[in-house]
Design an enzyme around this catalytic site. Structure first.
Site, PDB file in Angstrom:
ATOM      1  N   GLY A 155      -0.519  -6.470   7.354  1.00 48.44           N
ATOM      2  CA  GLY A 155      -0.976  -6.087   6.018  1.00 48.44           C
ATOM      3  C   GLY A 155      -0.888  -4.593   5.791  1.00 48.44           C
ATOM      4  O   GLY A 155      -0.610  -3.819   6.703  1.00 48.44           O
TER       5      GLY A 155
ATOM      6  N   ARG B 192       8.512  -8.644   2.128  1.00 48.68           N
ATOM      7  CA  ARG B 192       9.274  -8.442   3.365  1.00 48.68           C
ATOM      8  C   ARG B 192       9.333  -9.746   4.133  1.00 48.68           C
ATOM      9  O   ARG B 192       8.617 -10.701   3.798  1.00 48.68           O
ATOM     10  CB  ARG B 192       8.615  -7.355   4.193  1.00 48.68           C
ATOM     11  CG  ARG B 192       7.124  -7.563   4.277  1.00 48.68           C
ATOM     12  CD  ARG B 192       6.355  -6.335   4.724  1.00 48.68           C
ATOM     13  NE  ARG B 192       5.682  -5.643   3.629  1.00 48.68           N
ATOM     14  CZ  ARG B 192       5.460  -4.344   3.614  1.00 48.68           C
ATOM     15  NH1 ARG B 192       5.838  -3.591   4.613  1.00 48.68           N
ATOM     16  NH2 ARG B 192       4.848  -3.766   2.604  1.00 48.68           N
TER      17      ARG B 192
ATOM     18  N   ASP C 122       8.279  -6.661   9.514  1.00 50.73           N
ATOM     19  CA  ASP C 122       7.434  -6.192   8.405  1.00 50.73           C
ATOM     20  C   ASP C 122       8.079  -5.010   7.678  1.00 50.73           C
ATOM     21  O   ASP C 122       7.587  -4.574   6.646  1.00 50.73           O
ATOM     22  CB  ASP C 122       6.030  -5.811   8.904  1.00 50.73           C
ATOM     23  CG  ASP C 122       6.058  -4.833  10.056  1.00 50.73           C
ATOM     24  OD1 ASP C 122       6.692  -5.135  11.085  1.00 50.73           O
ATOM     25  OD2 ASP C 122       5.455  -3.753   9.936  1.00 50.73           O
ATOM     26  N   ASN C 123       9.178  -4.513   8.204  1.00 53.66           N
ATOM     27  CA  ASN C 123       9.894  -3.424   7.539  1.00 53.66           C
ATOM     28  C   ASN C 123      11.273  -3.890   7.069  1.00 53.66           C
ATOM     29  O   ASN C 123      12.197  -3.088   6.951  1.00 53.66           O
ATOM     30  CB  ASN C 123      10.067  -2.231   8.487  1.00 53.66           C
ATOM     31  CG  ASN C 123       8.744  -1.575   8.823  1.00 53.66           C
ATOM     32  OD1 ASN C 123       7.781  -1.701   8.079  1.00 53.66           O
ATOM     33  ND2 ASN C 123       8.695  -0.874   9.945  1.00 53.66           N
TER      34      ASN C 123
ATOM     35  N   ASP D 109      10.527   1.938   4.670  1.00 53.22           N
ATOM     36  CA  ASP D 109       9.747   2.507   5.765  1.00 53.22           C
ATOM     37  C   ASP D 109      10.554   3.460   6.617  1.00 53.22           C
ATOM     38  O   ASP D 109      11.177   3.079   7.616  1.00 53.22           O
ATOM     39  CB  ASP D 109       9.114   1.408   6.631  1.00 53.22           C
ATOM     40  CG  ASP D 109       7.622   1.349   6.373  1.00 53.22           C
ATOM     41  OD1 ASP D 109       7.178   1.981   5.403  1.00 53.22           O
ATOM     42  OD2 ASP D 109       6.895   0.712   7.141  1.00 53.22           O
TER      43      ASP D 109
HETATM   44  P1  AMP Z   1       4.632   0.880  10.052  1.00 48.72           P
HETATM   45  O1  AMP Z   1       4.999   1.155  11.469  1.00 48.72           O
HETATM   46  O2  AMP Z   1       4.404   2.115   9.229  1.00 48.72           O
HETATM   47  O3  AMP Z   1       5.565  -0.074   9.383  1.00 48.72           O
HETATM   48  O4  AMP Z   1       3.208   0.186  10.084  1.00 48.72           O
HETATM   49  C1  AMP Z   1       2.945  -1.004  10.770  1.00 48.72           C
HETATM   50  C2  AMP Z   1       1.551  -1.497  10.445  1.00 48.72           C
HETATM   51  O5  AMP Z   1       0.564  -0.573  10.870  1.00 48.72           O
HETATM   52  C3  AMP Z   1       1.295  -1.743   8.961  1.00 48.72           C
HETATM   53  O6  AMP Z   1       0.474  -2.849   8.865  1.00 48.72           O
HETATM   54  C4  AMP Z   1       0.588  -0.478   8.544  1.00 48.72           C
HETATM   55  O7  AMP Z   1      -0.189  -0.676   7.398  1.00 48.72           O
HETATM   56  C5  AMP Z   1      -0.251  -0.186   9.778  1.00 48.72           C
HETATM   57  N1  AMP Z   1      -0.580   1.251   9.882  1.00 48.72           N
HETATM   58  C6  AMP Z   1       0.248   2.243  10.228  1.00 48.72           C
HETATM   59  N2  AMP Z   1      -0.386   3.432  10.219  1.00 48.72           N
HETATM   60  C7  AMP Z   1      -1.670   3.188   9.864  1.00 48.72           C
HETATM   61  C8  AMP Z   1      -2.840   4.007   9.687  1.00 48.72           C
HETATM   62  N3  AMP Z   1      -2.812   5.326   9.880  1.00 48.72           N
HETATM   63  N4  AMP Z   1      -3.973   3.392   9.308  1.00 48.72           N
HETATM   64  C9  AMP Z   1      -4.015   2.068   9.131  1.00 48.72           C
HETATM   65  N5  AMP Z   1      -2.970   1.246   9.286  1.00 48.72           N
HETATM   66  C10 AMP Z   1      -1.793   1.792   9.648  1.00 48.72           C
HETATM   67 MG    MG Z   2       5.875  -0.841   7.603  1.00 44.36          MG
END
Ligand code: AMP
Ligand code: MG
Length: 492
Positions: free
Chosen positions: A88, A181, A250-251, A260
């Site tokens: 999420g 996604r 998820d990306n 992303d």
């Molecule tokens: P990402 O690697 O940016 O695609 O993120 C993967 C997951 O980690 C997603 O569910 C993001 O919402 C969550 N996420 C990444 N960074 C944070 C953060 N600083 N605080 C809360 N959730 C995060």
């Molecule tokens: Mg992401």
């Protein structure tokens, strides 16, 4: 302040409860607007003049645009091959959707807008560096002509974020065709919620592939359509030397946009095994693995959609396998077209042309020649007198001269005028890419002294990547000794 009308029409917020959780952005201390994409704001039908004045409040989440209905989306994902049933939006908040000037539905999302019910142990925030990187690289991708999410604005929050070090906090406002996604589908498949899966399928088709609405097996038509867009996208990534860095499901966007920009990077010297991401220790998302990972992700989408793909399981599996296999052909087709265009060949595909492409890549790899500069210099080398720039990129000129002779013999057979060919080549071989060392320098200056001049210079030069911009030629150059970036860090 006068209330301005914003063409919000929030279709995702009208879906039932399990698709998202409503959540407001968390206000920040002292927001300052550091970048605003005025042409994009105008394209979206927003009041650009008002946002230029008051963007700090709106793009930090301190004030809500009228008509916004903020929410965090629910989704799952395979992260580096491991399934997480509920990820999420942990730090992204969807403000809503607008219908842009061309009638297209676009999501507006704050990234780094504060905690949500999906934040797990995260703080819901983003650091300035990753925000600047995503701003520059996503806008560069757009200018390069690739499908991508966009950057509408960036603010610094005036608050620190705590990572391995203390960093300035920031929020990026991102615009996407949607944030659906593969992981969105996986989330409902994992819950065994077939009704939601069906509704999501209908929603995705209505939003991105309306021409498929009357298909007898909509989910299968959707899977094929996503396969086509992703095959095209990943072929185009390879053609400009892009490494996404975190191709988790998820990306992996249903609309076929690049999404992303975490530890992403562009190749300097050509190395198909190149990995920049500090978290990708096994090289899962290396440059040349991207097409295969695209196929793997597609297989995960097929698995999620399986109950909807056919009248019984065995026909559904057969149908899914056919699409997954066909993705390989689609990718080959798009890759071949993109790479042949880079060496000035159009018209029907033929094995000899691809051999030329592969042999050139082989020379570049063996001699660590710069990917972007090699292709950019090739147009000039159509005539022998112009080959000097290209030869200087190689340590050993001899095999390159031999390749050029073969290539010119091939060019001679299709009778295209040299000037036309050169112009077509310059239109697909950029002079400027977001070089990693420049991005890192821009981030360092912004972090240390709030100096955004290099960030601004990069925004300017990268807006026209296919034009020679002599005054800014230094931004075309690869890293010098000691400037090379070996690792980029994830956006968290
Ligand atoms: P990402 O690697 O940016 O695609 O993120 C993967 C997951 O980690 C997603 O569910 C993001 O919402 C969550 N996420 C990444 N960074 C944070 C953060 N600083 N605080 C809360 N959730 C995060
Ligand atoms: Mg992401």
């Amino acid at each position: 302040m006068t209330e301005t009308v914003i063409p919000f029409d929030n279709s995702y917020a009208r879906l039932p409860a399990p698709f998202f959780t409503r959540v407001e952005p968390t206000a920040v201390e002292a927001p300052v607007l550091i970048a605003f994409n005025r042409p994009l704001a105008e394209e979206l039908g927003l009041d650009a003049a008002m946002l230029e004045r008051e963007g700090a409040a709106y793009f930090s989440g301190n004030r809500l645009l009228p008509g916004a209905e903020p929410l965090a989306m629910a989704y799952a994902g395979h992260q580096f091959g491991h399934f997480v049933p509920l990820l999420g939006d942990g730090r992204a908040i969807l403000l809503g959707e607008v219908i842009d000037r061309l009638g297209r539905r676009r999501d507006i999302q704050l990234k780094g807008g504060g905690p949500t019910p999906y934040s797990r142990r995260g703080d819901g925030r983003a650091a300035l560096g990753p925000v600047l990187r995503e701003y520059l690289v996503s806008e560069a991708m757009h200018a390069l002509g690739l499908p991508t999410t966009r950057a509408l604005a960036a603010v610094v929050t005036g608050e620190p974020v705590y990572r391995e070090e203390v960093l300035p906090g920031a929020v990026l406002t991102r615009v996407a065709a949607s944030h659906l996604r593969v992981g969105t589908f996986q989330h409902f498949a994992a819950r065994g919620d077939e009704a939601a899966l069906r509704q999501l399928t209908d929603y995705a088709i209505a939003r991105h592939y309306p021409e498929l609405q009357d298909d007898p097996v909509p989910a299968l038509a959707l899977l094929k359509a996503v396969a086509e867009r992703q095959a095209f996208l990943i072929a185009r990534w390879l053609s400009i030397g892009f490494i996404h860095g975190v191709m988790n499901t998820d990306n992996f966007s249903i609309s076929g946009e690049t999404i992303d920009f975490g530890p992403c990077a562009f190749l300097d010297a050509y190395d198909p095994e190149k990995v920049f991401s500090s978290i990708d220790r096994g090289g899962r998302y290396a440059y040349q693995n991207q097409p295969a990972i695209g196929q793997w992700n597609l297989a995960r989408l097929a698995e999620a959609l399986l109950p909807l793909l056919g009248p019984d399981e065995s026909s559904a599996v057969d149908a899914a396998n056919a699409v997954i296999a066909d993705y390989g052909h689609r990718f080959q087709h798009h890759w071949s077209a993109a790479m042949r265009a880079k060496i000035g060949l159009d018209g029907a595909d033929n094995p000899e042309d691809l051999e030329l492409v592969r042999d050139l890549l082989g020379l570049m790899q063996a001699q660590a020649a710069d990917f972007t500069l090699t292709f950019r210099s090739l147009a000039k080398a159509i005539g022998e007198s112009g080959e000097h720039d290209m030869l200087t990129l190689f340590k050993d000129a001899e095999p390159v001269t031999a390749w050029l002779a073969r290539w010119r013999a091939r060019l001679g057979r299709d009778g295209r005028a040299a000037a036309d060919r050169a112009a077509a080549m310059q239109a697909v071989n950029p002079a400027f890419i977001p070089r990693n060392h420049r991005i890192e320098q821009a981030i360092a200056a912004a972090q240390a002294e709030a100096d955004f001049s290099l960030f601004e210079a990069l925004r300017t030069v990268l807006a026209h990547p296919y034009e020679d911009q002599p005054a800014l030629a230094r931004f075309a150059e690869p890293p010098g000794a000691g400037e090379e970036v070996l690792r980029t860090f994830c956006g968290t």
